[in-house]
Design a protein around this motif. Structure first.
Motif, PDB file in Angstrom:
ATOM      1  N   ARG A  94      23.373  58.436 138.037  1.00 24.02           N
ATOM      2  CA  ARG A  94      22.413  58.214 139.548  1.00 24.02           C
ATOM      3  C   ARG A  94      23.424  58.343 140.655  1.00 24.02           C
ATOM      4  O   ARG A  94      24.016  57.201 140.819  1.00 24.02           O
ATOM      5  CB  ARG A  94      21.516  57.197 139.256  1.00 24.02           C
ATOM      6  CG  ARG A  94      20.440  57.580 138.172  1.00 24.02           C
ATOM      7  CD  ARG A  94      19.684  56.292 137.949  1.00 24.02           C
ATOM      8  NE  ARG A  94      20.475  55.165 137.655  1.00 24.02           N
ATOM      9  CZ  ARG A  94      20.372  53.705 137.227  1.00 24.02           C
ATOM     10  NH1 ARG A  94      18.802  53.471 137.438  1.00 24.02           N
ATOM     11  NH2 ARG A  94      20.976  52.965 136.961  1.00 24.02           N
TER      12      ARG A  94
ATOM     13  N   SER B 249      26.068  64.911 141.094  1.00 23.39           N
ATOM     14  CA  SER B 249      24.988  65.733 141.505  1.00 23.39           C
ATOM     15  C   SER B 249      25.370  67.047 142.075  1.00 23.39           C
ATOM     16  O   SER B 249      26.348  67.017 143.175  1.00 23.39           O
ATOM     17  CB  SER B 249      24.079  65.020 142.366  1.00 23.39           C
ATOM     18  OG  SER B 249      22.959  65.764 142.833  1.00 23.39           O
TER      19      SER B 249
ATOM     20  N   SER C 256      23.224  67.242 137.208  1.00 25.03           N
ATOM     21  CA  SER C 256      23.384  65.815 137.551  1.00 25.03           C
ATOM     22  C   SER C 256      24.050  64.992 136.219  1.00 25.03           C
ATOM     23  O   SER C 256      23.512  65.256 135.042  1.00 25.03           O
ATOM     24  CB  SER C 256      22.119  65.152 138.061  1.00 25.03           C
ATOM     25  OG  SER C 256      20.980  65.066 137.153  1.00 25.03           O
TER      26      SER C 256
ATOM     27  N   SER D  44      23.842  54.655 143.183  1.00 23.54           N
ATOM     28  CA  SER D  44      23.740  53.561 142.526  1.00 23.54           C
ATOM     29  C   SER D  44      24.633  53.508 141.449  1.00 23.54           C
ATOM     30  O   SER D  44      25.231  52.133 140.992  1.00 23.54           O
ATOM     31  CB  SER D  44      22.215  53.334 141.936  1.00 23.54           C
ATOM     32  OG  SER D  44      21.839  54.273 141.235  1.00 23.54           O
ATOM     33  N   ASP D  45      25.099  54.339 140.568  1.00 22.66           N
ATOM     34  CA  ASP D  45      25.942  54.268 139.488  1.00 22.66           C
ATOM     35  C   ASP D  45      27.452  54.575 139.982  1.00 22.66           C
ATOM     36  O   ASP D  45      27.657  55.386 140.795  1.00 22.66           O
ATOM     37  CB  ASP D  45      25.686  55.410 138.416  1.00 22.66           C
ATOM     38  CG  ASP D  45      24.276  55.131 137.649  1.00 22.66           C
ATOM     39  OD1 ASP D  45      24.008  53.941 137.992  1.00 22.66           O
ATOM     40  OD2 ASP D  45      23.859  56.119 137.172  1.00 22.66           O
TER      41      ASP D  45
ATOM     42  N   ALA E 200      28.978  59.124 138.824  1.00 24.17           N
ATOM     43  CA  ALA E 200      27.792  59.854 138.889  1.00 24.17           C
ATOM     44  C   ALA E 200      28.195  61.181 139.747  1.00 24.17           C
ATOM     45  O   ALA E 200      29.138  61.277 140.219  1.00 24.17           O
ATOM     46  CB  ALA E 200      26.789  59.179 139.709  1.00 24.17           C
TER      47      ALA E 200
ATOM     48  N   GLN F 255      23.355  60.530 149.010  1.00 23.70           N
ATOM     49  CA  GLN F 255      21.823  60.811 148.260  1.00 23.70           C
ATOM     50  C   GLN F 255      21.891  62.152 147.406  1.00 23.70           C
ATOM     51  O   GLN F 255      22.477  63.257 148.195  1.00 23.70           O
ATOM     52  CB  GLN F 255      20.671  60.720 149.216  1.00 23.70           C
ATOM     53  CG  GLN F 255      20.625  59.233 149.482  1.00 23.70           C
ATOM     54  CD  GLN F 255      19.227  59.234 150.484  1.00 23.70           C
ATOM     55  OE1 GLN F 255      18.488  60.473 150.775  1.00 23.70           O
ATOM     56  NE2 GLN F 255      18.626  57.967 150.516  1.00 23.70           N
TER      57      GLN F 255
END
Length: 571
Positions: free
Chosen positions: A556, A565, A553, A559-560, A563, A545
């Motif tokens: 996501r 972040s 970022s 989910s992706d 990604a 998360q």
């Protein structure tokens, strides 16, 4: 140690020329066609003071053979032509400059001949403002020491003190550096001290003792660093470029080939004297060292190129496993975890698909001791077809790997065009003639015989079109604007969040945890705060998360499949 200087220089007595030729019977200076005898000095040097003027041409006559000065600062033509007497340095700088902190380094590697359509320093200077605008802070020039012909990568140089004339004049280089400094850009030069090119290396005639014929590099006879005069040649070369052109640093090519008696002393002395060129500004030293050894970075050098990071990213995104990728193709995400935690992956431990362990523990070094890249001239240009990563892998994966490069706390290096999503190839090219040209062409074809047999063909490195195809594409389209926006956003995050942490210093070891097949979470603690990062590079990890207050970022997290972040925490 010898006190002689290599090449021509000005004193109160006039213009003096020194040459190390310890085995020669007779050495003369041929100035504007007239010969003057040179006098044997200590340590095998020969010297003469002559009534020369700037612009005069000269050759050295060593045991009856005429040759240019091995330390020529300027040639009247190609590498076989007479050398030119250059003027005393004057005040050519308009920008006050004290350098930049190494923690601020964002390096942009470029090849002057293909960076612009014109292929000159003057043209390249016109592109510098755009680089500074996206957040780049340093330009690294591939080698500019003169080689035979017009086209080439620069690693076949034989006159390492002389600027390659296809790029412009020494004054053009001064103007390039001064303009870069006015924009806040450092300028670093790639310098080759481990070998000479195959044509025009007259040192083999003037000073056979310069070389150790009992040892060989992949490019020819090894250089004998046990000789004081040899060490002086290269140290004076470094001092010349740093001092004459107010460069901010050097990248030293393949120092793992600088070996044998005297090599360690040479590297230590080079670092000390390079930094002493100008104590009013910061001077930075980078090495390319396949040994993954911390010694040089513990003894005067800022950083080393880190191919381990590149290989882990490349193997994860492309699935390639040939040659030096073999050990990194076994578990590239595991290797990426290691390189984000410790800098290098291979630190002497046994590795699958590698017969001999490589490296020493380097995890104690600061993040700024590692120059990371997802593309370089080597990794692109040494492919048969010179493909960039965008031509080999999922574009979103390439974007994510590139963003990781820019926001992680290691020193990032961008290969020219990468910041704008370039897909133009960077091929191997040269400009030799005769038997040497045939040998280069046939050798390249043999190296990639399997590709040739599949019908793709291997580009002829001597064909001018191979050079032309490697020129960077400067089109201003949607793809370029999208990539430039990503680069600018990532480097703004780096400037505002990562650089202050780096300057505060590490407060403990990094922590990296793998999540699933292709994801990870990493934390780097610094005295000022902590940098947290979550990454997916091919498959999402639902248990990951992103922080609610992530400052940067891409995609996501959770989910992706691709990604990234990044956030910071403060005490």
């Amino acid at each position: 140690m010898t006190t002689q200087r290599w090449g021509g220089y000005w004193t109160d007595a006039g213009w003096t020329l020194d040459l190390w030729a310890p085995q020669a019977e007779r050495v003369g200076l041929v100035l504007n066609g007239d010969e003057r005898p040179m006098i044997r000095q200590a340590d095998g040097f020969w010297s003469v003071t002559a009534p020369a003027r700037p612009g005069d041409t000269y050759l050295l006559r060593v045991d009856g053979r005429d040759m240019p000065d091995p330390a020529s600062r300027l040639q009247a033509g190609d590498v076989h032509a007479p050398s030119v007497v250059t003027a005393r340095p004057d005040d050519r700088w308009h920008t006050p400059w004290a350098g930049r902190d190494w923690a601020e380094a964002v390096i942009y590697e470029l090849h002057l001949g293909t960076f612009t359509p014109e292929g000159t320093l003057a043209a390249a200077a016109g592109k510098l403002a755009g680089l500074a605008d996206v957040g780049i802070t340093a330009v690294e020039l591939m080698p500019v020491g003169q080689w035979q012909g017009d086209r080439g990568w620069g690693y076949d140089g034989v006159l390492p003190f002389a600027l390659h004339p296809a790029y412009g004049s020494p004054d053009d280089l001064c103007r390039f550096v001064d303009h870069a400094h006015s924009l806040g850009l450092m300028v670093v030069l790639d310098l080759v001290m481990n070998h000479f090119g195959p044509e025009g290396a007259y040192l083999h005639h003037a000073a056979p003792a310069f070389f150790d014929e009992s040892r060989h590099t992949p490019w020819g006879a090894a250089i004998d660093f046990s000789q004081a005069a040899v060490r002086e040649y290269w140290i004076q070369c470094a001092e010349y470029w740093l001092g004459e052109f107010r460069l901010d640093g050097l990248r030293l090519d393949a120092v793992h080939q600088i070996t044998g008696p005297g090599a360690e002393d040479f590297m230590t002395a080079l670092a000390r004297r390079a930094r002493a060129v100008d104590d009013s500004r910061a001077i930075h030293l980078i090495v390319e060292d396949e040994r993954n050894d911390p010694f040089l970075r513990e003894n005067g050098y800022d950083a080393s190129w880190n191919d381990d990071f590149h290989h882990a990213i490349h193997c994860q995104l492309t699935g390639e496993s040939d040659s030096y990728y073999a050990s990194f193709a076994v578990d590239p995400i595991g290797d990426l975890c290691l390189t984000l935690q410790r800098g290098h992956v291979e630190e002497g431990q046994p590795r699958a698909a590698r017969d001999d362990p490589r490296g020493q523990p380097c995890g104690h070094l600061p993040p700024t001791a590692f120059v990371n890249a997802t593309q370089t001239h080597d990794q692109v240009g040494n492919r048969a077809l010179g493909e960039r990563l965008l031509s080999l892998a999922d574009p979103q994966g390439v974007r994510t790997g590139f963003a990781l490069l820019l926001v992680a706390p290691y020193v990032p290096m961008i290969f020219m065009g990468e910041e704008r999503g370039a897909t133009t190839p960077f091929l191997f090219f040269a400009d030799f003639t005769g038997d040497l040209a045939r040998a280069v062409r046939e050798g390249r074809a043999a190296e990639f015989a399997e590709i040739a047999s599949l019908g793709s063909g291997v580009p002829n490195p001597l064909d001018p079109d191979t050079f032309a195809r490697s020129r960077l594409d400067w089109r201003d389209d949607g793809t370029a604007r999208d990539w430039l926006a990503l680069t600018k956003r990532a480097l703004a995050f780096r400037r505002d969040h990562v650089v202050p942490l780096l300057k505060s210093g590490c407060s403990g070891p990094a922590r990296v945890v793998r999540h699933g097949a292709a994801s990870l979470a990493a934390s780097w603690p610094f005295h000022q705060g902590t940098l947290d990062l979550q990454l997916s590079l091919g498959q999402a990890a639902p248990d990951l998360q992103a922080a609610d207050d992530a400052a940067f970022s891409l995609g996501r997290i959770g989910s992706d499949p691709y990604a990234l972040s990044v956030s910071t925490r403060f005490p």
